[in-house]
Motif scaffolding. Structure first.
Motif, mmCIF file in Angstrom:
data_model
loop_
_atom_site.group_PDB
_atom_site.id
_atom_site.type_symbol
_atom_site.label_atom_id
_atom_site.label_comp_id
_atom_site.label_asym_id
_atom_site.label_seq_id
_atom_site.Cartn_x
_atom_site.Cartn_y
_atom_site.Cartn_z
ATOM 1 N N LEU A 544 0.904 -0.830 -0.617
ATOM 2 C CA LEU A 544 0.303 0.064 0.008
ATOM 3 C C LEU A 544 0.783 1.640 -0.440
ATOM 4 C CD1 LEU A 544 -2.756 -1.069 2.485
ATOM 5 C CD2 LEU A 544 -3.268 -0.410 0.019
ATOM 6 N N TYR A 545 1.317 1.018 0.157
ATOM 7 C CA TYR A 545 2.716 2.544 0.707
ATOM 8 C C TYR A 545 3.211 2.512 -0.722
ATOM 9 C CZ TYR A 545 7.687 4.899 0.756
ATOM 10 O OH TYR A 545 8.287 5.286 1.081
ATOM 11 N N LEU A 546 4.240 1.703 -1.533
ATOM 12 C CA LEU A 546 4.681 1.995 -2.996
ATOM 13 C C LEU A 546 3.072 2.370 -3.978
ATOM 14 C CD1 LEU A 546 6.486 -1.753 -3.920
ATOM 15 C CD2 LEU A 546 7.429 1.092 -2.883
ATOM 16 N N GLN A 547 1.835 1.804 -3.748
ATOM 17 C CA GLN A 547 0.936 1.817 -3.993
ATOM 18 C C GLN A 547 -0.104 3.677 -3.550
ATOM 19 O OE1 GLN A 547 -3.453 0.454 -3.235
ATOM 20 N NE2 GLN A 547 -3.591 0.004 -4.782
ATOM 21 N N LEU A 551 3.287 3.150 -7.623
ATOM 22 C CA LEU A 551 4.155 1.800 -8.104
ATOM 23 C C LEU A 551 3.171 1.163 -7.520
ATOM 24 C CD1 LEU A 551 7.429 3.371 -6.401
ATOM 25 C CD2 LEU A 551 6.933 3.183 -8.684
ATOM 26 N N ASP A 552 3.148 -0.141 -8.794
ATOM 27 C CA ASP A 552 2.722 -1.348 -8.790
ATOM 28 C C ASP A 552 3.829 -2.507 -8.038
ATOM 29 O OD1 ASP A 552 0.294 0.354 -9.209
ATOM 30 O OD2 ASP A 552 0.539 -0.431 -11.861
ATOM 31 N N SER A 553 2.681 -3.239 -7.314
ATOM 32 C CA SER A 553 3.475 -4.061 -6.829
ATOM 33 C C SER A 553 3.220 -5.999 -6.514
ATOM 34 C CB SER A 553 4.649 -4.380 -5.225
ATOM 35 O OG SER A 553 3.677 -3.886 -4.635
ATOM 36 N N GLN A 554 3.107 -6.696 -5.978
ATOM 37 C CA GLN A 554 3.588 -7.835 -6.338
ATOM 38 C C GLN A 554 3.822 -8.480 -5.115
ATOM 39 O OE1 GLN A 554 2.294 -10.249 -9.616
ATOM 40 N NE2 GLN A 554 1.533 -11.920 -8.206
ATOM 41 N N LEU A 555 3.275 -9.589 -4.177
ATOM 42 C CA LEU A 555 3.966 -10.585 -3.321
ATOM 43 C C LEU A 555 3.642 -11.689 -4.139
ATOM 44 C CD1 LEU A 555 2.460 -9.828 0.090
ATOM 45 C CD2 LEU A 555 4.413 -9.492 -0.462
ATOM 46 N N VAL A 556 5.073 -12.591 -4.013
ATOM 47 C CA VAL A 556 4.981 -14.143 -4.996
ATOM 48 C C VAL A 556 5.814 -14.947 -4.108
ATOM 49 C CG1 VAL A 556 6.410 -15.503 -6.387
ATOM 50 C CG2 VAL A 556 4.842 -12.840 -7.522
ATOM 51 N N PRO A 557 4.851 -15.882 -3.345
ATOM 52 C CA PRO A 557 5.219 -16.558 -3.607
ATOM 53 C C PRO A 557 6.654 -17.748 -3.789
ATOM 54 C CG PRO A 557 3.728 -18.341 -3.685
ATOM 55 C CD PRO A 557 3.701 -16.673 -4.163
ATOM 56 N N LEU A 558 7.577 -17.530 -3.683
ATOM 57 C CA LEU A 558 9.108 -17.947 -4.558
ATOM 58 C C LEU A 558 9.471 -19.186 -3.982
ATOM 59 C CD1 LEU A 558 10.440 -16.982 -7.085
ATOM 60 C CD2 LEU A 558 11.905 -15.761 -5.325
ATOM 61 N N PHE A 559 9.837 -19.069 -2.689
ATOM 62 C CA PHE A 559 10.756 -20.050 -2.053
ATOM 63 C C PHE A 559 9.293 -21.640 -1.389
ATOM 64 C CE2 PHE A 559 13.153 -16.334 -0.627
ATOM 65 C CZ PHE A 559 14.414 -16.207 -1.500
ATOM 66 N N ASP A 560 9.970 -22.722 -1.173
ATOM 67 C CA ASP A 560 9.011 -23.564 -1.060
ATOM 68 C C ASP A 560 8.989 -23.127 0.930
ATOM 69 O OD1 ASP A 560 8.229 -26.095 0.325
ATOM 70 O OD2 ASP A 560 9.458 -27.037 -0.848
ATOM 71 N N PRO A 561 8.030 -23.161 1.191
ATOM 72 C CA PRO A 561 7.721 -22.749 2.469
ATOM 73 C C PRO A 561 7.702 -23.584 3.762
ATOM 74 C CG PRO A 561 5.426 -23.136 1.395
ATOM 75 C CD PRO A 561 6.686 -23.055 0.636
ATOM 76 N N ALA A 562 7.819 -24.967 3.033
ATOM 77 C CA ALA A 562 7.926 -25.906 4.058
ATOM 78 C C ALA A 562 9.676 -25.463 4.351
ATOM 79 C CB ALA A 562 8.100 -27.390 4.172
ATOM 80 N N LEU A 568 7.919 -15.034 1.226
ATOM 81 C CA LEU A 568 6.829 -14.254 0.311
ATOM 82 C C LEU A 568 8.413 -13.365 -0.689
ATOM 83 C CD1 LEU A 568 3.458 -13.706 2.620
ATOM 84 C CD2 LEU A 568 3.894 -15.246 -0.166
ATOM 85 N N VAL A 569 7.921 -12.736 -1.267
ATOM 86 C CA VAL A 569 8.798 -12.034 -2.588
ATOM 87 C C VAL A 569 8.050 -10.516 -2.845
ATOM 88 C CG1 VAL A 569 10.274 -10.848 -4.437
ATOM 89 C CG2 VAL A 569 10.193 -13.775 -2.967
ATOM 90 N N LEU A 570 8.338 -9.184 -2.300
ATOM 91 C CA LEU A 570 7.955 -7.978 -2.471
ATOM 92 C C LEU A 570 8.377 -8.006 -3.645
ATOM 93 C CD1 LEU A 570 6.056 -5.431 -0.583
ATOM 94 C CD2 LEU A 570 7.040 -4.813 -2.553
ATOM 95 N N MET A 571 7.822 -7.607 -5.011
ATOM 96 C CA MET A 571 8.938 -7.660 -5.991
ATOM 97 C C MET A 571 7.829 -6.187 -7.034
ATOM 98 S SD MET A 571 8.469 -10.194 -8.786
ATOM 99 C CE MET A 571 7.597 -10.712 -9.345
#
Length: 586
Positions: A544-547, A551-562, A568-571
Motif C-alpha cells: 500500500l505504501y508503494l501504491q 508504484l505497482d507491486s506484487q507478493l509472490v511465494p517464491l520459495f518452498d515454505p516448508a 514471500l517476495v515483494l517485487m
C-alpha cells in the motif's frame, strides 16, 4: 512471542471458550495439523461437531493470510520439508551449478537460485545491468548474480567479517573457474574475463536520504579494474560470464527461468539449472591476491582496501582511490551520472526491508526491487521505537540528510496508519516469524520435540515462584531438550536466568503440568494460526505504501515454505524512462 511459556503461569487454557476447549483438548498432533493449521486440506474428518465460532476463526485466519505455497505446489500431498530439487542429494540443489553450492547450505541454495533468476528477469525488464544486494552476508547471492547470471553486482553488508568471507569465497570461485577453463581449453582462447562482484562493508542508515545511500553504494560501484558496472543502460547480450563461455565451449547450455511476461507474474514451473555442472576440482589453497604465476591466468583483485581516513563508520569501500591507481571513487563525487540499478534484499532484517522500499520509491536510479523480509519483531513502531535485537548504529556516525527520522518500519502506508487498532505488539510481530509449515510437519510426525513447549511453560511457573519479577525472560535454547527429563531440563535452564540450578521442585505439581502437554501444543497451534495473518498485514502495508507512491507491486511465494519459511517476495518495477516522461508531460 506466541504465548506458550505463560500457559500455566497465566492460566491461558481458561481464556478459551469452553466449547472450544471441549473439542480441541484431546486432539492428537496429526489432527491439529490436519483440522486446524492446514488450509489446503479439503478432506477433514471430525469426531464431533465443532463450534461455529472456532470454524469461523480458522476460516478467517486462512482467508486473510496471503497464500504461501507456489501455485504448482498447492495441495495436501506435497507437505515435504525437502524441495524436489534435493531428491537426488539432500545437500545439493540439482538446479544450481557446483561452483555456487560450495559453502552454501541447502536452504540458501534453494533461495539464491530462485531469487537470483527472478532478479535477472527483473533486470531484463528494467533494462538494468547493475544490482545492489543489501545485507549480502557472505556473498552467496552476489556470486550467483555476478558469475552465474552476468550482472554487475555490489553487495553491502554491515558485518566486516562477513564481507571478508565474501571476498575470500569470490577468490575461491575464480580459482575453480580457472581450473575449469584449463580443463576444457584444449588450445582454444577461452577468456576468463567477466563481472566480479564488489563488496562494501557498511551499515545502511534507515534515517539517511536516498542520496546518501547512493553515495554509499557508489563507494563500491567501480570494479577493481577501474570499470564501472552498468554505465551503459543497455545490457550486454553477449555471454558475459566465465560460466557462459565454459558452457558454450563444452556444449552445455544455460537455461534461465522464464519468470513471466511482466514483473507481476509468479515463477513458472520449469526452472532449470544455471551454472556450469562439471566435476568439482580439488579445493584450492588459501587465496591471497593473485593467480598470475601462469600466462593468461586470472588476476584476482585485492579486496577490502580501507579508505584514506579508515574511520568511515558507514562505508568501508572494497576499493577506493583514483582510477589511475585501479581504485574506486564514488560516481556522485566524481561528477558522473549514477547508473540505474535493481535493489534486492534476501531476508533483510527488521527495518532494513522498509528502508530499501523507501529508497526504491524515492531514488530515480532504482528501477526495480525484490524484497524478502524477516525478523518482523525488530521492526520499529511508534509504540516500540527500540525493539529488542535492534542493530545499534555505528559510534560517531557521519552527518546525513535524515529524512525518515519520524518514520518507522510499521506502518509505512498512510492507509494502515488510519486504521483503528492497526498496532502490532512485539509478541504479534515475533509470532509472525514462526514457520507454520515446518510445525505442521512436526505435528504429523508426532515429534518428541513438541514436548519442549510444555517444559518451557512448566519452567516459567518455577521461575516466577522463585522470583516474581522475572516474567517472560528469555531462556537460551537447551539442545535436545526433549530427550531430557524435566528435572534435568530445569537444572540447565534455571542458571540461564540467574537462578540456582537446585531449586526445589514440586514433583506432583510438575507431573500434573506435564500431563497437559497436548493442551499446550494445541493452544500454541491456535496462536500460530495467526502468524501468517500478521505477516500478510506487514507486507500488504508495504504494498500500500508503494501504491500511494504510484508504484505497482506484487507478493509472490517464491520459495518452498516448508524449506524457507520467509518465502514471500515483494517485487516491483518502475515504468520505463519513456513512460515516466509521458506521465510527467501529461
Amino acid at each position: 512471542m506466541i504465548p506458550r511459556q505463560e500457559f500455566f503461569s497465566e492460566n491461558l487454557w481458561d481464556t478459551l471458550p469452553v466449547k472450544w476447549q471441549q473439542v480441541i483438548s484431546d486432539l492428537t498432533p496429526p489432527q491439529i495439523a490436519d483440522l486446524l493449521l492446514d488450509r489446503w486440506n479439503v478432506n477433514r474428518s471430525y469426531s464431533c461437531v465443532w463450534p461455529l465460532s472456532l470454524l469461523s476463526f480458522r476460516a478467517t485466519a486462512h482467508a486473510l493470510a496471503f497464500p504461501r505455497k507456489p501455485q504448482r505446489k498447492r495441495g495436501h500431498d506435497v507437505d515435504t520439508v525437502k524441495s524436489e530439487e534435493f531428491l537426488e542429494n539432500q545437500s545439493q540443489s540439482s538446479l544450481l551449478g557446483h561452483i555456487f553450492r560450495k559453502h552454501v547450505k541447502p536452504k540458501k541454495q534453494h533461495e539464491i537460485q530462485r531469487l537470483g533468476t527472478l532478479v535477472r528477469r527483473l533486470c531484463d525488464l528494467t533494462d538494468c545491468n547493475s544490482v545492489v544486494d543489501v545485507g549480502s552476508g557472505q556473498g552467496h547471492l552476489t556470486r550467483f548474480l555476478s558469475f552465474g547470471l552476468g550482472l554487475s553486482v555490489t553487495g553491502i553488508e554491515a558485518d566486516p567479517t562477513l564481507v571478508s568471507m565474501a571476498s575470500k569465497f569470490d577468490g575461491q570461485l575464480l580459482w575453480t573457474l580457472e581450473k575449469e577453463r584449463q580443463k576444457f581449453q584444449n588450445g582454444s582462447q577461452l577468456s576468463t574475463s567477466g563481472p566480479s562482484p564488489c563488496h562494501v562493508a557498511g551499515w545502511v542508515n534507515p534515517k539517511a536520504s536516498w542520496e546518501d545511500f547512493v553515495k554509499q553504494v557508489g563507494s563500491g560501484t567501480f570494479c577493481c579494474d577501474g570499470q564501472m558496472p552498468g554505465v551503459s543502460k543497455k545490457r550486454q547480450r553477449e555471454p558475459v560470464t566465465v560460466v557462459d563461455q565454459l558452457q558454450q565451449h563444452t556444449g552445455q547450455t544455460e537455461s534461465t527461468a522464464d519468470i513471466g511476461r511482466s514483473a507481476s507474474l509468479p515463477l513458472k514451473d520449469n526452472i532449470k539449472t544455471t551454472g556450469f555442472n562439471g566435476d568439482n576440482p580439488t579445493s584450492p589453497p588459501e587465496i591471497a591476491v593473485s593467480l598470475a604465476a601462469q600466462p593468461g591466468a586470472l588476476s584476482l583483485p585485492k579486496r577490502l582496501c580501507k579508505n584514506e581516513a579508515g574511520q568511515d563508520p558507514y562505508a568501508y569501500p572494497v576499493c577506493r582511490g583514483s582510477l589511475s591507481t585501479g581504485g574506486v571513487v564514488c560516481p556522485a563525487d566524481n561528477g558522473q551520472a549514477c547508473p540505474d540499478f535493481v535493489l534486492t534484499g534476501l531476508h533483510a532484517c527488521g527495518d532494513l526491508s522498509a528502508t530499501l522500499l523507501r529508497h526504491f520509491s524515492s531514488c530515480p536510479h532504482v528501477r526495480g526491487i525484490t524484497s524478502v523480509a524477516c525478523c518482523y519483531m525488530k521492526i520499529t513502531t511508534s509504540e516500540n521505537p527500540n525493539p529488542p535485537g535492534l542493530i545499534a548504529p555505528p559510534i560517531n556516525p557521519l552527518a546525513t540528510n535524515e529524512t525518515f527520522h519520524s518514520e518507522y518500519g510499521y506502518p509505512m502506508s498512510s492507509w494502515v496508519q488510519g486504521l483503528p487498532g492497526h498496532q502490532l505488539s512485539y509478541k504479534a510481530r515475533e509470532g509472525a516469524c514462526h514457520a507454520i509449515e515446518e510445525y505442521m510437519q512436526r505435528l504429523r510426525e508426532e515429534s518428541a520435540s513438541l514436548r519442549t513447549h510444555c517444559y518451557r511453560a512448566a519452567l516459567e511457573t518455577v521461575i516466577r515462584e522463585a522470583q516474581p519479577e522475572l516474567r517472560r525472560v528469555g531462556v537460551q535454547t537447551i539442545k535436545k531438550a526433549h530427550l531430557l527429563s524435566f528435572t534435568e531440563y530445569a537444572r540447565l535452564g534455571l542458571p540461564r536466568v540467574g537462578l540456582p540450578p537446585d531449586l526445589p521442585l514440586d514433583a506432583d505439581r510438575v507431573e500434573a503440568m506435564l500431563r497437559q502437554e497436548g493442551r499446550v501444543v494445541v493452544y500454541f497451534s491456535l496462536a500460530l494460526l495467526l502468524a501468517p495473518v500478521v505477516e500478510t498485514l506487514v507486507l500488504l502495508d508495504r504494498m500500500l505504501y508503494l501504491q500511494e507512491k504510484g508504484l505497482d507491486s506484487q507478493l509472490v511465494p517464491l520459495f518452498d515454505p516448508a524449506f524457507s519459511p520467509r518465502n514471500l517476495v515483494l517485487m516491483a518495477m518502475k515504468p520505463t524512462r519513456d513512460k515516466e516522461t509521458e506521465r510527467t508531460l501529461s
